[in-house]
Structures are given as C-alpha cells and as structure tokens.
Design a protein around this motif. Structure first.
Motif, PDB file in Angstrom:
ATOM      1  N   GLU A 211       0.504  -1.079  -0.209  1.00 16.34           N
ATOM      2  CA  GLU A 211       0.196  -0.079   0.239  1.00 16.34           C
ATOM      3  C   GLU A 211       0.533   1.145   0.082  1.00 16.34           C
ATOM      4  OE1 GLU A 211      -3.695   0.428   2.335  1.00 16.34           O
ATOM      5  OE2 GLU A 211      -2.249   1.357   3.700  1.00 16.34           O
ATOM      6  N   VAL A 212       0.948   2.369  -1.085  1.00 15.03           N
ATOM      7  CA  VAL A 212       1.379   3.640  -0.988  1.00 15.03           C
ATOM      8  C   VAL A 212       0.108   4.469  -0.133  1.00 15.03           C
ATOM      9  CG1 VAL A 212       1.533   5.463  -2.376  1.00 15.03           C
ATOM     10  CG2 VAL A 212       2.690   3.311  -2.914  1.00 15.03           C
ATOM     11  N   ARG A 213       0.955   5.337   0.648  1.00 17.06           N
ATOM     12  CA  ARG A 213      -0.310   5.861   1.485  1.00 17.06           C
ATOM     13  C   ARG A 213       0.244   7.280   0.649  1.00 17.06           C
ATOM     14  NH1 ARG A 213      -0.834   3.625   7.308  1.00 17.06           N
ATOM     15  NH2 ARG A 213      -1.770   1.265   7.025  1.00 17.06           N
ATOM     16  N   VAL A 214      -0.385   8.382   0.206  1.00 16.43           N
ATOM     17  CA  VAL A 214       0.253   9.463  -0.364  1.00 16.43           C
ATOM     18  C   VAL A 214      -0.920  10.587   0.033  1.00 16.43           C
ATOM     19  CG1 VAL A 214      -0.875   9.601  -2.197  1.00 16.43           C
ATOM     20  CG2 VAL A 214       1.149  10.757  -1.934  1.00 16.43           C
ATOM     21  N   TYR A 215      -0.039  12.385   0.473  1.00 16.04           N
ATOM     22  CA  TYR A 215      -1.225  13.073   0.117  1.00 16.04           C
ATOM     23  C   TYR A 215      -1.954  13.227  -0.774  1.00 16.04           C
ATOM     24  CZ  TYR A 215       1.613  14.640   5.272  1.00 16.04           C
ATOM     25  OH  TYR A 215       1.860  14.358   5.515  1.00 16.04           O
ATOM     26  N   PRO A 216      -3.140  13.554  -0.503  1.00 11.19           N
ATOM     27  CA  PRO A 216      -3.845  13.889  -1.773  1.00 11.19           C
ATOM     28  C   PRO A 216      -3.636  15.329  -2.592  1.00 11.19           C
ATOM     29  CG  PRO A 216      -5.516  14.153   0.340  1.00 11.19           C
ATOM     30  CD  PRO A 216      -3.320  14.338   0.318  1.00 11.19           C
ATOM     31  N   ASP A 217      -3.270  16.466  -2.581  1.00 14.27           N
ATOM     32  CA  ASP A 217      -3.192  17.470  -2.982  1.00 14.27           C
ATOM     33  C   ASP A 217      -1.588  17.183  -3.649  1.00 14.27           C
ATOM     34  OD1 ASP A 217      -1.412  17.577  -0.812  1.00 14.27           O
ATOM     35  OD2 ASP A 217      -1.194  19.248  -0.495  1.00 14.27           O
ATOM     36  N   VAL A 218      -0.739  16.116  -4.085  1.00 16.34           N
ATOM     37  CA  VAL A 218       1.166  15.667  -4.809  1.00 16.34           C
ATOM     38  C   VAL A 218       1.201  15.152  -6.137  1.00 16.34           C
ATOM     39  CG1 VAL A 218       2.615  14.144  -4.595  1.00 16.34           C
ATOM     40  CG2 VAL A 218       1.767  15.091  -2.206  1.00 16.34           C
ATOM     41  N   SER A 219       1.888  16.023  -6.620  1.00 20.32           N
ATOM     42  CA  SER A 219       1.576  16.222  -7.684  1.00 20.32           C
ATOM     43  C   SER A 219       1.846  14.561  -8.190  1.00 20.32           C
ATOM     44  CB  SER A 219       2.467  16.970  -8.648  1.00 20.32           C
ATOM     45  OG  SER A 219       3.599  16.631  -8.355  1.00 20.32           O
ATOM     46  N   GLN A 220       1.311  14.176  -9.955  1.00 18.10           N
ATOM     47  CA  GLN A 220       1.741  13.031  -9.998  1.00 18.10           C
ATOM     48  C   GLN A 220       2.964  12.299  -9.978  1.00 18.10           C
ATOM     49  OE1 GLN A 220      -0.854  10.500 -10.712  1.00 18.10           O
ATOM     50  NE2 GLN A 220       0.606   9.059 -11.948  1.00 18.10           N
ATOM     51  N   GLN A 221       3.470  13.458 -11.447  1.00 15.96           N
ATOM     52  CA  GLN A 221       5.223  13.511 -11.528  1.00 15.96           C
ATOM     53  C   GLN A 221       5.620  13.345  -9.500  1.00 15.96           C
ATOM     54  OE1 GLN A 221       6.814  13.524 -14.153  1.00 15.96           O
ATOM     55  NE2 GLN A 221       8.638  12.224 -12.817  1.00 15.96           N
ATOM     56  N   LEU A 222       5.550  13.647  -9.067  1.00 16.80           N
ATOM     57  CA  LEU A 222       6.138  13.299  -7.484  1.00 16.80           C
ATOM     58  C   LEU A 222       5.701  12.384  -6.539  1.00 16.80           C
ATOM     59  CD1 LEU A 222       8.162  14.996  -5.403  1.00 16.80           C
ATOM     60  CD2 LEU A 222       5.714  16.072  -4.755  1.00 16.80           C
ATOM     61  N   ARG A 223       4.434  11.762  -7.174  1.00 18.40           N
ATOM     62  CA  ARG A 223       3.968  10.518  -6.796  1.00 18.40           C
ATOM     63  C   ARG A 223       4.530   9.518  -7.154  1.00 18.40           C
ATOM     64  NH1 ARG A 223      -2.290   9.978  -6.313  1.00 18.40           N
ATOM     65  NH2 ARG A 223      -2.354  11.859  -5.641  1.00 18.40           N
ATOM     66  N   GLU A 224       5.135   9.690  -8.540  1.00 22.74           N
ATOM     67  CA  GLU A 224       6.262   8.389  -9.323  1.00 22.74           C
ATOM     68  C   GLU A 224       7.557   9.007  -9.083  1.00 22.74           C
ATOM     69  OE1 GLU A 224       5.562   8.698 -13.292  1.00 22.74           O
ATOM     70  OE2 GLU A 224       3.545   8.943 -13.955  1.00 22.74           O
TER      71      GLU A 224
END
Length: 243
Positions: A211-224
């Motif tokens: 499971e990856v938990r990520v802040y909702p407002d994080v950009s797609q590039q930063l998520r990747e």
C-alpha cells in the motif's frame, strides 16, 4: 575589447569559465616567414593553440597562421578505444582571403571522417544546436519505449511466476514504468492526510499486498518519483537482510 567578447562567447560554448584576457602585448607572437621577413601578430584571448613551433620553424606565408580554441565533443568508449562525435571549436585564419578571415566554428559531426562543417555565424551554429536538441529529445522518447518494451518482456517471461517481483533488480525498479511496478508488486494507492510517516508518501506491506499512502495534493510526477524511491529503499533493505 572585441577579442574579449569573442573569448567570453567561446568559453560559454565550451562550458568553461571565462577569465580576463592577457594584455595584447603579452600575447603577441613573432613568426619567421620562410619567404623572408617576420610577422608579429597578437594571438586572440580565446586561442589555446601553442604557436611556439610555428614561431620557431616559420610560416610559408601569413595565410598559414591559424588560431584554435579548446575543442568540445561527446566521447564514447567503444571496443577498448574512444570515439568522439559532435566536436566543435572556435577557429580563425586571420590572414585568409577576404571573407574567410573572421572567427568561425569548425563543427565535426563524426571524428573518424575528419570532415568538418563550417559555421560562420551564430545563426548557422544555432541550426546545429537545434538538431542536437531534437536528437536528445528523440533519445528520451526512445528511452521511454525501451522501458515499455522491457516491462512487456518481463510480463511475458513471468506470466506464470508466483512472485514476479523477485526477478526485478534496482535497475528495473529505477527505470520500468511506475504503472507496471504497481501492478507487479500489487500496490494499492491510498490518498490520505496522514501517511503515518514524516513524508508525503510512504510504502507499507509486502509484495502482493503493498500500500502506498500519499497526500492528496501531491503531483503525479512527485508521486511517481517518491513511489520509485520507496521501492528502491525496500529493495535495498531486502537485499541487506533487514526485511
């Protein structure tokens, strides 16, 4: 002043820091002319060619005098040797016939041929710069196709494997498409205001049920980027026996 401007421009092309040029009198070289007499000429600030042999042996005529700056190129180690492409340097034949005596760029696309293109203006050099930039863009797109092709090949080779992630090393984790890695590792992405760690993204669980938990407002590039970083950290820990 003109020589100083040329030196700054040449240094910028070569990616080297500019320095205050020596006084013109300090760069004046006297050449013996084989036809008789001598030629005293101030070497421009950007020229890095050693004229001492020419001064000692002499010149057949003033037209033989050439100034050259440092060369820049792309180098590649091939079969135990080194090949270069896209070599360029600032050149001048100050006593060439009218129209050919100004500084210009000698641009050598492929070193083994010894053939060069002459760029007599910045506009002509800009044409070559655009070609190189376009080629770099094409290489980036080719790299993307390589990643997609390697992901497809891995999927084919591990389609019956119970743990397909076991054959993925750090190189693959660093380069394969994130969408494919999410699928292979069975990763679910959960948007949350609390990742459970002091990070915008955190990875939990083991392959098959990660499971990856990520802040909702994080950009797609930063998520990747952060997902890739987390997988690499997981891999390093696993290889180190921590897990």
């Amino acid at each position: 002043m003109a020589n100083h401007a040329i030196a700054q421009h040449a240094a910028a092309l070569a990616g080297i820091p500019t320095q205050k040029p020596a006084a013109e009198s300090d760069r004046t070289v006297t050449y013996r002319l084989r036809s008789g007499g001598f030629l005293a000429h101030a070497c421009p600030a950007w020229c890095t060619f050693d004229h001492s042999d020419e001064a000692e042996v002499g010149l057949t005529s003033p037209e033989d005098l050439q100034h050259m700056g440092d060369a820049i190129n792309l180098g590649f180690d091939v079969d135990g040797g080194r090949d270069t492409i896209l070599e360029a340097r600032l050149v001048q034949w100050p006593f060439a016939p009218e129209g050919d005596s100004a500084p210009h760029i000698d641009f050598v696309p492929e070193a083994s041929t010894g053939e060069s293109m002459i760029c007599r203006s910045r506009l002509e050099l800009n044409d070559q710069i655009r070609r190189v930039r376009a080629h770099l863009g094409a290489l980036v797109r080719l790299g993307d196709r390589l990643s997609d092709a390697q992901a497809a090949d891995h999927a084919t080779n591990t389609q019956f494997a119970h743990e397909p992630w076991l054959s993925l090393g750090s190189d693959e984790l660093a380069t394969l498409p994130i969408a494919y890695l999410l699928k292979v590792f069975g990763i679910t992405v959960v948007e949350t205001e609390d990742t459970g760690r002091r990070a915008v993204l955190a990875l939990y669980g083991e392959p098959g049920a990660m499971e990856v938990r990520v802040y909702p407002d994080v950009s797609q590039q930063l998520r990747e980027d952060e997902t890739r970083r987390a997988l690499l950290a997981w891999h390093d820990a696993r290889e180190g026996g921590v897990r």
